[in-house]
Design an enzyme around this catalytic site. Structure first.
Site, PDB file in Angstrom:
ATOM      1  N   LYS A  76       0.818  -1.217   0.000  1.00 38.14           N
ATOM      2  CA  LYS A  76       0.000   0.000   0.000  1.00 38.14           C
ATOM      3  C   LYS A  76       0.849   1.263   0.000  1.00 38.14           C
ATOM      4  CE  LYS A  76      -4.244  -1.814   0.448  1.00 38.14           C
ATOM      5  NZ  LYS A  76      -5.443  -1.485  -0.331  1.00 38.14           N
ATOM      6  N   ASP A 122      -8.905  -0.434   6.026  1.00 40.15           N
ATOM      7  CA  ASP A 122      -8.784  -1.616   6.877  1.00 40.15           C
ATOM      8  C   ASP A 122      -7.442  -1.609   7.597  1.00 40.15           C
ATOM      9  OD1 ASP A 122     -11.178  -3.211   6.540  1.00 40.15           O
ATOM     10  OD2 ASP A 122     -10.581  -3.445   4.456  1.00 40.15           O
TER      11      ASP A 122
END
Length: 410
Positions: A76, A122
């Site tokens: 990410k 998340d």
């Protein structure tokens, strides 16, 4: 469960898709990110796992290890910073031409101090956005849903983000973040698209293209048209899979590998999308130990790229992912012990399940000649959870990996 996507094409990468996602943008993203202190200067390892390949009944198994991409611990780190930089360039375009390479080093902090960005997460996307915002010099708000652990919350907060908690699930946190942005004049930097919101998720996916760009360089010359016959990819909302499949599809054209997307049984939004023929919602609770894949609704933008090229969609259980983590952590005489997080183990778990079911293996074309690529998208991003699931700390596994490497060079 496994489903064949009959819409998958073996044609060349379509021009209309290349106009949105392309190799050139992936390489530009990599050039920008190379100036960020949170990205390691060396490429991430592409591990060869001969014993795991033998167990799976395939000729070769390679694992791209994104756990060491960044101190942030996951792939990410490639998406959120690129999307934030591209957003800022667009916002200031009429006033001044900003250099993204200078931006990611914090050289425009004074100019950007009143800008606020927000996202639901998340865990890993939010941490990467918070870290990028802190470096660039703007403000960041992160919305967390009920199933995000306190450990993950703390890892985000340490990068200076303001944390907002809600009682609902991931999809409700996405809606809440969008509402806060509308109310306060903030900018959403999300990795999932929805109606009227596609530009930034596209930018996120372009950042993920750094991974296959590196892989192509690491492989070098090959006697085969394509060095891999099969690529297993994590599901989630579909952004990672779209970022990697589009690059490999454009690069290899009609000779592209077989793409197999893996996701949790209870967060099967892409599997259900394959059934419906359009981006849709998951059928389960969405709560999964694979926190990064616990997404209830497919990204419509990502689905635009996945439906014409992903050959199979499959689901796995939480226990499948945990067993894959343990297998990779153990290592063997020929396979290095690897720290692979819950979501990072999904592709390897999918391969393992197919290898244990000969009929399914034949269905997807896995055999003794197959050359397989899996992506470990994260390390121990929640160290306490990792130790609990694996029965060993990440530090201990890495110590054994170091010993293994020393043995290889002895």
């Amino acid at each position: 469960m496994l489903i064949n996507n009959t819409r998958a094409s073996r044609s060349a990468y379509p021009a209309e898709l290349r106009a949105i996602m392309n190799i050139e943008s992936a390489r530009e993203s990599g050039a920008w990110l190379s100036h960020w202190s949170q990205i390691n200067s060396s490429v991430t390892p592409l591990w060869d796992l001969p014993d795991a390949a033998e167990t799976a009944g395939v000729a070769q198994l390679s694992l791209k290890d994104e756990s060491v991409r960044s101190p942030l611990g996951s792939f990410k780190a490639l998406g959120a910073p690129v999307a934030l930089m591209r957003l800022i360039v667009r916002l200031w375009k009429s006033e001044v031409a900003l250099d993204p390479k200078a931006m990611i080093k914090g050289e425009y902090a004074g100019l950007l101090r009143d800008l606020t960005v927000i996202s639901a997460t998340d865990g890993n996307h939010g941490k990467s956005l918070a870290a990028a915002a802190q470096t660039i010099g703007c403000r960041c708000v992160i919305v967390l849903h009920a199933n995000v652990s306190v450990e993950r919350e703390q890892s985000i907060a340490k990068y200076g983000a303001k944390i907002v908690r809600i009682a609902g699930n991931y999809d409700e946190s996405v809606e809440f973040a969008a509402e806060l942005a509308r109310t306060n004049g903030w900018h959403v930097v999300s990795d999932t698209s929805y109606e009227g919101y596609e530009t930034i998720p596209r930018d996120v996916m372009q950042g993920y293209g750094v991974i296959p760009d590196e892989i192509v360089g690491q492989i070098g010359a090959s006697s085969s048209p394509v060095p891999f016959t099969h690529v297993f990819l994590q599901g989630g909302v579909g952004g990672l899979a779209a970022g990697i499949t589009t690059y490999l599809w454009e690069y290899y054209g009609q000779h592209r590998p077989v793409f197999i997307v893996v996701e949790p049984q209870q967060a099967d939004c892409l599997y259900q999308s394959a059934i419906e023929g359009s981006a849709t919602r998951a059928t389960g609770s969405v709560d999964s130990v694979m926190a990064g894949l616990a997404c209830g609704e497919a990204s419509p933008l990502a689905w635009k790229f996945l439906w014409p090229c992903v050959d199979y969609f499959m689901t796995i259980s939480d226990s499948d992912a945990v067993e894959a983590m343990r297998t990779l952590a153990r290592g063997t005489d020929r396979d290095a012990p690897l720290v692979v997080g819950e979501s990072g183990a999904a592709g390897f778990a999918g391969l393992t399940l197919l290898a244990q079911a000969p009929d399914l293996a034949r269905k997807v074309g896995l055999d003794a000649e197959s050359r397989v690529l899996v992506i470990s998208t994260e390390g121990a991003t929640a160290p306490n959870m990792y130790a609990e699931l694996v029965g060993e700390s990440a530090e201990s596994v890495l110590a054994r990996q170091h010993e293994w490497l020393q043995g290889c060079t002895a």
